[in-house]
Design a protein around this motif. Structure first.
Motif, PDB file in Angstrom:
ATOM      1  N   THR A 160      43.710  33.950  34.522  1.00  0.00           N
ATOM      2  CA  THR A 160      42.307  33.624  34.737  1.00  0.00           C
ATOM      3  C   THR A 160      41.605  34.886  35.221  1.00  0.00           C
ATOM      4  O   THR A 160      42.131  35.595  36.092  1.00  0.00           O
ATOM      5  N   VAL A 161      40.447  35.175  34.658  1.00  0.00           N
ATOM      6  CA  VAL A 161      39.711  36.385  35.007  1.00  0.00           C
ATOM      7  C   VAL A 161      38.398  36.002  35.685  1.00  0.00           C
ATOM      8  O   VAL A 161      37.662  35.130  35.200  1.00  0.00           O
ATOM      9  N   VAL A 162      38.110  36.642  36.815  1.00  0.00           N
ATOM     10  CA  VAL A 162      36.878  36.386  37.562  1.00  0.00           C
ATOM     11  C   VAL A 162      36.153  37.708  37.765  1.00  0.00           C
ATOM     12  O   VAL A 162      36.754  38.704  38.181  1.00  0.00           O
ATOM     13  N   ASP A 163      34.855  37.714  37.447  1.00  0.00           N
ATOM     14  CA  ASP A 163      33.985  38.838  37.770  1.00  0.00           C
ATOM     15  C   ASP A 163      32.919  38.319  38.722  1.00  0.00           C
ATOM     16  O   ASP A 163      32.283  37.276  38.455  1.00  0.00           O
ATOM     17  N   ALA A 164      32.713  39.017  39.832  1.00  0.00           N
ATOM     18  CA  ALA A 164      31.817  38.511  40.873  1.00  0.00           C
ATOM     19  C   ALA A 164      31.029  39.652  41.487  1.00  0.00           C
ATOM     20  O   ALA A 164      31.490  40.797  41.558  1.00  0.00           O
ATOM     21  N   ALA A 165      29.809  39.305  41.967  1.00  0.00           N
ATOM     22  CA  ALA A 165      28.972  40.279  42.668  1.00  0.00           C
ATOM     23  C   ALA A 165      28.092  39.523  43.651  1.00  0.00           C
ATOM     24  O   ALA A 165      27.780  38.338  43.437  1.00  0.00           O
ATOM     25  N   ALA A 177      25.023  45.523  36.864  1.00  0.00           N
ATOM     26  CA  ALA A 177      25.497  45.949  38.186  1.00  0.00           C
ATOM     27  C   ALA A 177      27.012  45.901  38.205  1.00  0.00           C
ATOM     28  O   ALA A 177      27.628  45.111  37.489  1.00  0.00           O
ATOM     29  N   PRO A 178      27.641  46.762  39.040  1.00  0.00           N
ATOM     30  CA  PRO A 178      29.106  46.722  39.129  1.00  0.00           C
ATOM     31  C   PRO A 178      29.566  45.401  39.721  1.00  0.00           C
ATOM     32  O   PRO A 178      28.902  44.815  40.575  1.00  0.00           O
ATOM     33  N   ALA A 179      30.693  44.923  39.232  1.00  0.00           N
ATOM     34  CA  ALA A 179      31.226  43.647  39.710  1.00  0.00           C
ATOM     35  C   ALA A 179      32.667  43.833  40.145  1.00  0.00           C
ATOM     36  O   ALA A 179      33.390  44.698  39.640  1.00  0.00           O
ATOM     37  N   ASP A 180      33.081  43.005  41.087  1.00  0.00           N
ATOM     38  CA  ASP A 180      34.494  42.971  41.472  1.00  0.00           C
ATOM     39  C   ASP A 180      35.250  42.185  40.398  1.00  0.00           C
ATOM     40  O   ASP A 180      34.816  41.102  39.981  1.00  0.00           O
ATOM     41  N   HIS A 181      36.371  42.739  39.982  1.00  0.00           N
ATOM     42  CA  HIS A 181      37.123  42.167  38.859  1.00  0.00           C
ATOM     43  C   HIS A 181      38.471  41.678  39.370  1.00  0.00           C
ATOM     44  O   HIS A 181      39.217  42.417  40.008  1.00  0.00           O
ATOM     45  N   TYR A 182      38.786  40.423  39.078  1.00  0.00           N
ATOM     46  CA  TYR A 182      40.036  39.819  39.534  1.00  0.00           C
ATOM     47  C   TYR A 182      40.767  39.214  38.327  1.00  0.00           C
ATOM     48  O   TYR A 182      40.156  38.521  37.507  1.00  0.00           O
ATOM     49  N   VAL A 183      42.070  39.474  38.243  1.00  0.00           N
ATOM     50  CA  VAL A 183      42.920  38.829  37.241  1.00  0.00           C
ATOM     51  C   VAL A 183      43.924  37.970  38.000  1.00  0.00           C
ATOM     52  O   VAL A 183      44.733  38.481  38.772  1.00  0.00           O
ATOM     53  N   LEU A 184      43.848  36.658  37.788  1.00  0.00           N
ATOM     54  CA  LEU A 184      44.618  35.705  38.581  1.00  0.00           C
ATOM     55  C   LEU A 184      45.688  35.041  37.730  1.00  0.00           C
ATOM     56  O   LEU A 184      45.415  34.632  36.591  1.00  0.00           O
TER      57      LEU A 184
END
Length: 805
Positions: A160-165, A177-184
């Motif tokens: 699961t991939v999450v991009d957040a800001a 804008a830059p986002a924090d990237h998470y691969v779960l």
């Protein structure tokens, strides 16, 4: 019904509320937290007037204040087309008048240039599309973003991939804008960035619930407010994923290698063509004692190589084996997999079928005898080969005489034996492949690959080259009709030819010999040139634009042949001085290659005769089924399998709905630009998952040199050769090529492809014409634009784009 609440929307009301509202309604029914809102339905859009009183009342029912106003078209958030960003969204809209204005703008966005172009690219009829509008209470987001329940970059379904800001999610969605990237993967959650481990875990669980409900990977927009509450703002299918391999109960994970590009074909295969190809390919491999399960993934042929990769005996040779036909991209993938602990060698694994080496041992004596005979007397072997092909042509035409019923025709097609021995064809072809491939190993460190490729240029006895030159001679004779042939669309010329209203140019004689050919010709579901000569007329028009006598294809081929003979003599002299034994052996092989290597195309050419007859018989069955109302038209039968066709014939089953569904899937897959070289059973595109190569210091795109020389000219990006126009000297840039593409080579100044292997059809024919070729250039058709001036260096394996022109 002009206005309904989002809670009243569902998948069953998509025509009334559009894709976005339908998805939100499903989330509400699932019990997920969705901002309260309403939908202005497509009924209001049909009338063309905003029902101001109803909208104002619904807005007051929300409590007024800021709302989000978003498009929800009927052709939006579809399984194959997301329409992400194609129609408008307005955030923070406050007041009834501003709301009415935002709704009007959403309606208008249905007809923007970008939305129209997107619909056309996805084969959606704009006249059938209607617009609903979603209005929702705004969430004052502390952090927001998107969640993909499968990795959209690699295709892996277990990630699961999450991009957040911080703030509203528009910055993430728009990429501004830059986002924090998470691969779960569900095992651990990072304590970094703008999301806490607990929030990541909550998002992961929500994604699992949503995917389970919709039954397919989802692209979810979300927001977390200042109280830490998670709100879901949208859910739609991820449209870019390559389909998963079929389920299997064999040990996981499994690795599947794409086989179609070996034949220069990345387009999907029709269901009838797929069933035939799977049997043929399995029979060919089985005769050599190799068992590889052949599967259909996205309409493409993939082979399950898991056991070969895990077998201690075969894994050592796999990387080298990939070089012969599968090419360097497949080599890189296999080399990577050999380092993956999930594919570590397992002593009990054996890739061979029951009986062990039996099939291979039975084949070996014939193989050795056939190859030795071809090497000893290459001219005699060549003569016997073409005699056998002619006999095969005659047999294919004569055998079906007497078939009367649809059931008999299906019996005939099903009874074709793909393992029939054609020793007079197979072993001279194999001998030719070996004589062309072995010198590179013998001369490693002594001669360059470009030198060896030069020796293999202008090769005689290639049926595809002979076909192209025959078409060139036809074009020369048709010079009196230049204006007609160059200014009339190829489709119109084909229609006039079939109607008998075109001047005689000798096309009937050409089609009598080569009419069983086509692009993607290994798929029996594809029309042959004899059925639709549109591509032939497109090529004739290209040829008639050649005005420089020195660029005439027959002269270019003759020059390539003469230069190859000179290069061969010089190379042998130099190598024999340095390495006498190797020099003599390499010289012998290369001289034999000049006689035998051109036969490479003959095996496939021969196999097309029975394929053509099978297609003819199936179309006759299809016509009978269409007359009986069980198919809409005769060629619908190509979207069935043999058992399904039998069910229509014997049991009277109406297959029209099934065919319509498969045709729609086929059309969607035709638009797919990227086909993975290899995929894992969890959907991972292995090549995409590899670490990206270090960028070159120059603007050069890197690939593999497959035909020597350099050429500079305008690029012509082509995805379909049927009506392609290639001006003399243009550089052909294509995803891949097969023999049906090669008439384009006669006017091209060079060739660039995204896939392939040095000994595959495209590079082989490019060498014969003496045009430089670079293959395996990832993303070439997206990076290079038609009209850009590019330089192809077939020795260095580079393509340089002139950014100044």
């Amino acid at each position: 019904m002009n206005v309904i609440t989002l809670a009243e929307a569902s998948a069953g009301t998509a025509e009334l509320v559009g894709g976005k509202a339908a998805g939100l309604g499903e989330l509400i029914k699932l019990g997920e937290r969705v901002p309260e809102g309403f939908c202005l339905t497509t009924a209001a859009h049909d009338r063309g007037v905003i029902p101001e009183a109803e909208v104002a009342a619904a807005y007051r029912a929300l409590g007024g204040g800021p709302v989000a106003v978003r498009s929800s078209a009927t052709a939006e958030d579809l399984p194959y087309a997301s329409f992400a960003g194609q129609q408008d969204t307005f955030l923070g809209v406050t007041g009834a008048d501003a709301l009415q204005d935002a709704i009007a703008k959403c309606w208008s966005s249905l007809h923007t240039e970008r939305a129209v172009a997107y619909r056309e690219a996805n084969d959606i009829d704009g006249r059938t599309v209607r617009m609903a509008v979603v209005v929702q209470r705004m969430v004052e987001a502390k952090v927001a973003g998107v969640l993909f329940t499968a990795n959209p970059l690699t295709g892996c379904r277990t990630e699961t991939v999450v991009d957040a800001a911080p703030g509203l999610g528009t910055a993430v969605v728009d990429g501004t804008a830059p986002a924090d990237h998470y691969v779960l993967d569900g095992t651990r959650y990072d304590d970094r960035g703008c999301l806490t481990p607990a929030q990541l875990a909550e998002l992961h669980r929500a994604g699992e619930r949503i995917q389970a409900h919709f039954g397919t990977p989802q692209d979810v927009e979300w927001a977390i407010d200042s109280d830490g509450t998670l709100w879901l703002l949208q859910s739609r299918p991820i449209t870019t994923l390559f389909p998963l391999p079929p389920p299997t109960d064999r040990p996981q994970p499994r690795i599947y290698l794409e086989f179609g590009h070996v034949q220069g074909m990345l387009r999907p295969v029709t269901p009838m063509g797929m069933s035939a190809l799977r049997v043929i390919l399995a029979g060919m491999l089985g005769s050599f004692g190799i068992k590889a399960e052949i599967v259909d993934i996205g309409g493409r042929l993939y082979g399950d190589l898991t056991d070969l990769v895990r077998d201690p005996a075969t894994r050592k040779r796999l990387v080298k084996l990939m070089a012969v036909d599968f090419g360097p991209r497949a080599q890189a993938v296999v080399a990577h997999l050999l380092t993956d602990p999930r594919f570590a060698p397992v002593p009990t694994v054996r890739s061979r079928p029951a009986g062990g080496l039996g099939p291979a041992l039975r084949t070996a004596p014939r193989a050795i005898a056939g190859i030795v005979a071809a090497l000893a007397r290459p001219e005699a072997a060549r003569v016997r080969l073409f005699e056998e092909i002619d006999q095969l042509r005659q047999r294919a035409a004569a055998e079906p005489a007497g078939l009367r019923t649809a059931a008999e025709r299906l019996d005939f097609v099903e009874a074709q034996d793909p393992s029939t021995r054609y020793d007079r064809i197979v072993w001279p072809v194999v001998a030719g492949i070996l004589t062309a491939a072995l010198p590179a190993e013998l001369l490693k460190g002594i001669a360059s690959q470009a030198e060896i490729h030069a020796v293999l240029g202008g090769m005689p006895h290639n049926v595809t080259i002979e076909m192209d030159l025959a078409l060139w001679r036809l074009a020369e004779r048709a010079g009196a009709h230049r204006d007609l042939l160059c200014t009339t669309p190829p489709e119109e010329l084909a229609a006039r030819y079939r109607a008998g209203t075109l001047p005689e140019i000798g096309l009937a004689a050409f089609l009598d010999t080569y009419g069983h050919r086509a692009a993607a010709e290994v798929d029996l579901g594809v029309p042959r040139w004899a059925e639709d000569p549109t591509p032939v007329f497109a090529s004739i028009a290209n040829y008639l634009r050649v005005t420089d006598p020195e660029q005439a294809p027959d002269r270019r081929f003759a020059r390539a042949a003469a230069e190859a003979e000179v290069a061969l003599a010089a190379l042998v002299r130099r190598v024999r001085r340095r390495r006498p034994v190797r020099g003599r052996l390499a010289g012998f092989l290369l001289r034999r290659a000049r006689v035998l290597a051109g036969l490479r195309e003959a095996g496939k050419f021969a196999g097309l005769y029975p394929l053509r007859e099978n297609r003819r018989q199936l179309l006759l069955v299809g016509a009978e089924l269409a007359d009986g109302g069980r198919l809409a038209q005769a060629d619908d039968i190509m979207f069935l399998t043999i058992p399904e066709a039998r069910a229509a014939v014997s049991d009277g089953i109406d297959q029209r709905a099934l065919v319509a569904q498969r045709r729609a899937t086929y059309r969607r897959e035709l638009r797919r630009r990227h086909v993975p070289v290899a995929v894992l059973s969890d959907g991972t595109d292995v090549e995409a998952a590899l670490a990206p190569a270090t960028a070159a210091a120059t603007d050069a795109l890197r690939g593999v040199g497959a035909a020597p020389g350099t050429a500079t000219g305008p690029a012509r990006v082509v995805h379909d050769p049927a009506t392609a126009r290639i001006e003399p000297g243009e550089i052909l840039v294509a995803p891949t090529t097969d023999p049906g593409w090669t008439p384009l080579f006669l006017t091209a100044g060079g060739l660039v492809t995204e896939t392939g292997a040095p000994m595959a059809h495209g590079p082989t024919v490019a060498r014969e014409y003496g045009i430089p070729a670079v293959i395996c250039v990832p993303g070439a058709t997206d990076t290079i634009r038609t009209g850009q001036v590019i330089t192809v260096d077939g020795a260095a394996g580079t393509v340089t784009v002139d950014r100044g022109r």
